[in-house]
Scaffold this motif. Structure first.
Motif, mmCIF file in Angstrom:
data_model
loop_
_atom_site.group_PDB
_atom_site.id
_atom_site.type_symbol
_atom_site.label_atom_id
_atom_site.label_comp_id
_atom_site.label_asym_id
_atom_site.label_seq_id
_atom_site.Cartn_x
_atom_site.Cartn_y
_atom_site.Cartn_z
ATOM 1 N N GLY A 131 0.689 -1.266 0.118
ATOM 2 C CA GLY A 131 -0.007 -0.054 0.038
ATOM 3 C C GLY A 131 0.800 1.153 -0.069
ATOM 4 N N GLY A 132 2.085 1.063 0.214
ATOM 5 C CA GLY A 132 3.020 2.302 -0.058
ATOM 6 C C GLY A 132 3.292 3.015 1.393
ATOM 7 N N ARG A 133 3.269 2.360 2.345
ATOM 8 C CA ARG A 133 3.424 3.055 3.564
ATOM 9 C C ARG A 133 3.463 1.927 4.905
ATOM 10 N NH1 ARG A 133 -1.069 3.809 7.254
ATOM 11 N NH2 ARG A 133 -3.015 3.153 6.232
ATOM 12 N N ILE A 134 4.290 2.248 5.775
ATOM 13 C CA ILE A 134 4.116 1.291 7.103
ATOM 14 C C ILE A 134 2.812 1.230 7.589
ATOM 15 C CG2 ILE A 134 5.339 0.593 9.072
ATOM 16 C CD1 ILE A 134 6.899 -0.088 6.976
ATOM 17 N N ASP A 135 2.245 0.355 7.995
ATOM 18 C CA ASP A 135 1.075 0.045 8.590
ATOM 19 C C ASP A 135 0.886 -0.556 9.770
ATOM 20 O OD1 ASP A 135 -1.735 -0.865 9.399
ATOM 21 O OD2 ASP A 135 -2.512 0.135 7.525
ATOM 22 N N ALA A 136 0.797 0.182 10.996
ATOM 23 C CA ALA A 136 1.144 -0.515 12.271
ATOM 24 C C ALA A 136 0.312 -1.801 12.628
ATOM 25 C CB ALA A 136 1.182 0.491 13.423
ATOM 26 N N GLU A 137 -0.838 -1.734 11.987
ATOM 27 C CA GLU A 137 -1.987 -2.684 12.117
ATOM 28 C C GLU A 137 -1.706 -4.039 11.382
ATOM 29 O OE1 GLU A 137 -6.713 -3.294 12.344
ATOM 30 O OE2 GLU A 137 -5.902 -1.266 11.886
ATOM 31 N N LYS A 138 -1.359 -3.746 10.135
ATOM 32 C CA LYS A 138 -0.853 -4.670 9.235
ATOM 33 C C LYS A 138 0.500 -5.552 9.801
ATOM 34 C CE LYS A 138 -3.025 -3.087 5.021
ATOM 35 N NZ LYS A 138 -2.960 -2.504 3.775
ATOM 36 N N ILE A 146 12.753 -5.512 12.275
ATOM 37 C CA ILE A 146 12.898 -4.169 11.581
ATOM 38 C C ILE A 146 11.506 -3.672 11.175
ATOM 39 C CG2 ILE A 146 13.716 -3.352 9.245
ATOM 40 C CD1 ILE A 146 15.913 -5.441 9.360
ATOM 41 N N LEU A 147 10.582 -4.459 10.756
ATOM 42 C CA LEU A 147 9.409 -3.902 10.411
ATOM 43 C C LEU A 147 8.649 -3.217 11.850
ATOM 44 C CD1 LEU A 147 7.843 -6.683 7.932
ATOM 45 C CD2 LEU A 147 8.497 -4.380 7.481
ATOM 46 N N ALA A 148 8.853 -3.992 12.813
ATOM 47 C CA ALA A 148 8.144 -3.467 13.915
ATOM 48 C C ALA A 148 8.618 -2.408 14.509
ATOM 49 C CB ALA A 148 8.292 -4.671 15.043
ATOM 50 N N GLU A 149 10.043 -2.226 14.306
ATOM 51 C CA GLU A 149 10.696 -0.971 14.618
ATOM 52 C C GLU A 149 10.277 0.193 13.727
ATOM 53 O OE1 GLU A 149 15.053 -2.669 16.213
ATOM 54 O OE2 GLU A 149 14.929 -1.814 14.139
ATOM 55 N N THR A 150 10.186 0.001 12.551
ATOM 56 C CA THR A 150 9.472 1.100 11.554
ATOM 57 C C THR A 150 8.344 1.587 11.902
ATOM 58 O OG1 THR A 150 11.099 0.062 9.798
ATOM 59 C CG2 THR A 150 9.607 1.877 9.262
ATOM 60 N N ILE A 163 11.684 5.545 1.875
ATOM 61 C CA ILE A 163 12.510 5.756 2.960
ATOM 62 C C ILE A 163 14.004 6.001 2.441
ATOM 63 C CG2 ILE A 163 13.498 4.610 5.201
ATOM 64 C CD1 ILE A 163 10.314 3.450 5.197
ATOM 65 N N HIS A 164 14.533 6.972 2.987
ATOM 66 C CA HIS A 164 15.999 7.098 2.502
ATOM 67 C C HIS A 164 16.985 6.330 3.632
ATOM 68 C CE1 HIS A 164 19.928 9.347 2.406
ATOM 69 N NE2 HIS A 164 19.590 9.576 1.261
ATOM 70 N N LEU A 165 17.778 5.406 3.002
ATOM 71 C CA LEU A 165 18.531 4.297 4.029
ATOM 72 C C LEU A 165 19.904 4.871 3.849
ATOM 73 C CD1 LEU A 165 17.374 1.003 2.526
ATOM 74 C CD2 LEU A 165 16.647 2.387 4.527
ATOM 75 N N ASN A 166 20.717 5.447 2.917
ATOM 76 C CA ASN A 166 21.994 6.153 2.966
ATOM 77 C C ASN A 166 22.154 6.882 1.823
ATOM 78 O OD1 ASN A 166 22.817 4.453 0.817
ATOM 79 N ND2 ASN A 166 23.354 2.893 2.274
ATOM 80 N N ASP A 167 23.156 7.465 1.558
ATOM 81 C CA ASP A 167 23.484 8.427 0.523
ATOM 82 C C ASP A 167 23.877 7.799 -0.898
ATOM 83 O OD1 ASP A 167 23.272 10.513 2.114
ATOM 84 O OD2 ASP A 167 25.397 10.753 2.760
ATOM 85 N N ILE A 168 24.173 6.262 -0.737
ATOM 86 C CA ILE A 168 24.166 5.521 -2.014
ATOM 87 C C ILE A 168 22.729 5.251 -2.632
ATOM 88 C CG2 ILE A 168 25.161 3.473 -2.944
ATOM 89 C CD1 ILE A 168 27.576 3.718 -1.022
#
Length: 322
Positions: free
Chosen positions: A87-94, A114-118, A257-262
């Motif tokens: 869906g294009g976003r982190i959904d806490a319920e999903k 990782i998903l839970a942290e996000t 989501i920007h992960l790093n400069d590469i």
């Protein structure tokens, strides 16, 4: 197809995917959710894509009751994790529902944390973990110091150029045009990439297997191409496939989501049929070209099409490339 399971098991997996899509309960199944389930039914499970519309949602225990093998259960949870992001976003319920399915199936892979942290808003911490897992999954890449400087391991020649190494890669252009090595050289030259050893080049331990995957698979370096090639690598190379490959590109090229400069960042580049096809093609590979024992230099003189056949890389329709 990736999961060779009987119809009751595939019904349960598709039903669990539908449950993820319906996690909020009020909006029905969005078009991108339906497309993802239908493409998964066809490409991953070998079903008629129309079956996706007839499946009823499943609860976590119902999926567990389907008696999947351990490996199939791990794969099923990975499909559900992807489903939570389309869906294009982190959904806490999903995300929470994915974890319930994982708990029911006894799956405890690191990408779930990782998903839970996000989902909890700890995006920087999750991104740092993703970058570290990605680097560590390339066995020839020196990752010392990555926790203090996430970029340094990927750019070792900035302060220590290696002219002899750069020249060795440049010489691949002298090989016959039909060879893998010549195609690898042309891939770099046509995109203006610096070879390993050049001060502007990426680390050999990363860029050689990564860009070899581009050349072999046929995926471009566009946003969708990068999404597909990393999915291809994740299915081919078993070292943290979700945390190291699939999540990074979904975060970068679908969630923005920007992960790093590469790695860059943009939204909306997930396309279900191409994505699952890339996953399927990577899973079919009989040779893991990210593995430490893969002989890149030994492959350079082999005819490209012969190499693809030797590695059991499935051909793909042009419209499913990216």
């Amino acid at each position: 197809m990736i999961l060779r399971v009987a119809r009751p098991q595939s019904d349960a997996i598709l039903g669990a995917m539908r449950a993820i899509a319906l996690a909020h309960g009020d909006d029905g199944v969005a078009p991108i959710d339906r497309q993802t389930i239908a493409a998964c039914a066809q490409i991953v499970l070998g079903r008629d894509p129309g079956d996706a519309d007839t499946i009823t949602p499943r609860e976590p225990q119902q999926l567990a009751d389907a008696l999947l093998s351990h490996d199939d259960a791990q794969q099923a949870v990975r499909l559900l994790a992807v489903m939570s992001l389309v869906g294009g976003r982190i959904d806490a319920e999903k995300t929470a529902l994915v974890q319930q399915f994982a708990d029911a199936l006894g799956s405890d892979e690191d990408y779930l944390r990782i998903l839970a942290e996000t989902a909890a808003g700890e995006v920087a911490q999750a991104a740092a973990c993703i970058v570290r897992k990605n680097a560590e999954s390339f066995p020839q890449l020196e990752t010392a110091g990555i926790d203090s400087d996430a970029i340094a391991p990927f750019l070792p020649y900035r302060d220590a150029p290696d002219a002899a190494l750069e020249a060795r890669y440049a010489a691949l252009g002298q090989l016959p045009p039909n060879t893998f090595g010549h195609a690898f050289h042309e891939h770099f030259v046509s995109h203006g990439f610096a070879f390993p050893g050049n001060p502007g080049g990426l680390a050999e331990g990363f860029t050689t297997p990564h860009d070899s995957s581009h050349v072999l698979s046929g995926y471009s370096t566009s946003q969708l191409g990068e999404l597909c090639v990393s999915t291809f690598i994740g299915a081919m190379h078993p070292d943290h496939p979700m945390a190291a490959e699939v999540l990074p590109v979904l975060f970068s090229w679908h969630l923005g989501i920007h992960l790093n400069d590469i790695a860059g960042a943009a939204t909306g580049y997930f396309e279900p049929r191409r994505f699952w096809t890339a996953w399927d093609r990577g899973a079919a590979m009989s040779t893991d070209i990210v593995a430490a024992e893969w002989d890149f230099w030994g492959a350079t003189e082999v005819d490209l099409e012969e190499l693809r056949a030797a590695y059991d890389l499935p051909p793909v329709a042009q419209e499913l490339l990216a």
